[in-house]
Design a protein around this motif. Structure first.
Motif, PDB file in Angstrom:
ATOM      1  N   ILE A 239       0.859  -1.192   0.000  1.00 34.37           N
ATOM      2  CA  ILE A 239       0.000   0.000   0.000  1.00 34.37           C
ATOM      3  C   ILE A 239       0.891   1.236   0.000  1.00 34.37           C
ATOM      4  N   SER A 240       0.712   2.080  -1.006  1.00 36.55           N
ATOM      5  CA  SER A 240       1.557   3.279  -1.121  1.00 36.55           C
ATOM      6  C   SER A 240       0.733   4.551  -0.871  1.00 36.55           C
TER       7      SER A 240
ATOM      8  N   SER B 108       0.912   7.362  -2.482  1.00 34.51           N
ATOM      9  CA  SER B 108       0.422   7.972  -3.724  1.00 34.51           C
ATOM     10  C   SER B 108      -0.874   7.317  -4.203  1.00 34.51           C
ATOM     11  N   ARG B 109      -0.992   6.007  -4.075  1.00 36.53           N
ATOM     12  CA  ARG B 109      -2.220   5.320  -4.488  1.00 36.53           C
ATOM     13  C   ARG B 109      -3.386   5.643  -3.563  1.00 36.53           C
TER      14      ARG B 109
ATOM     15  N   ILE C 283     -10.924   0.914  -7.664  1.00 39.44           N
ATOM     16  CA  ILE C 283      -9.800   1.805  -7.357  1.00 39.44           C
ATOM     17  C   ILE C 283      -9.554   1.851  -5.852  1.00 39.44           C
TER      18      ILE C 283
ATOM     19  N   GLN D 142      -8.044  -1.633  -4.876  1.00 34.38           N
ATOM     20  CA  GLN D 142      -6.689  -1.862  -5.361  1.00 34.38           C
ATOM     21  C   GLN D 142      -5.670  -0.913  -4.758  1.00 34.38           C
ATOM     22  N   SER D 143      -6.131   0.204  -4.215  1.00 37.39           N
ATOM     23  CA  SER D 143      -5.216   1.130  -3.537  1.00 37.39           C
ATOM     24  C   SER D 143      -4.988   0.717  -2.092  1.00 37.39           C
TER      25      SER D 143
ATOM     26  N   TYR E 297      -4.475   9.159  -4.364  1.00 34.20           N
ATOM     27  CA  TYR E 297      -5.202   9.152  -5.638  1.00 34.20           C
ATOM     28  C   TYR E 297      -6.637   8.660  -5.424  1.00 34.20           C
ATOM     29  N   ALA E 298      -6.770   7.572  -4.675  1.00 38.59           N
ATOM     30  CA  ALA E 298      -8.100   6.997  -4.426  1.00 38.59           C
ATOM     31  C   ALA E 298      -8.986   7.976  -3.663  1.00 38.59           C
TER      32      ALA E 298
END
Length: 113
Positions: A12-13, A15-16, A59, A62-63, A19-20
């Motif tokens: 898990i980052s 940035s993701r 999204i 997956q984030s 974004y989510a």
């Protein structure tokens, strides 16, 4: 049965996750999960296409923001609050405190801020 991808905690980052959370619809989904708790996808009555809602859930999943499990014919979504808080302390609380509830159009024309 179709496989639902969920990233491992180590994958898990920031940035993701950001974004989510950067989309108003996804942010509202997260806000409602934080407020109400686990909900099926059908429990979110937004005035947008079902396929668009599915993409938003994908999204978020997956984030690493939500976890989705199958129960019969439904997908039950829960917030991965503990994991997000361990990885990024205070992030989720700060985002949720600043998020204002959205109003959904009755005519089905979309979301009004």
């Amino acid at each position: 049965m179709r496989f639902l991808y969920h990233p491992d905690r180590k994958d898990i980052s920031l940035s993701r996750v950001l974004y989510a959370l950067g989309d108003p619809v996804r942010l509202e989904i997260v806000r409602l999960l934080a407020t109400v708790g686990a909900q099926p996808c059908a429990g979110f009555d937004f005035a947008i296409a079902k396929s668009t809602m599915s993409n938003h859930f994908k999204i978020l999943r997956q984030s690493g923001v939500i976890f989705t499990r199958k129960e019969g014919t439904q997908h039950i979504n829960t917030l991965r609050r503990e994991e997000i808080n361990e990885l990024f302390p205070g992030l989720l609380d700060a985002v949720l405190q600043s998020a204002k509830p959205m109003k959904i159009c009755q005519e089905g024309t979309g979301i009004i801020k």
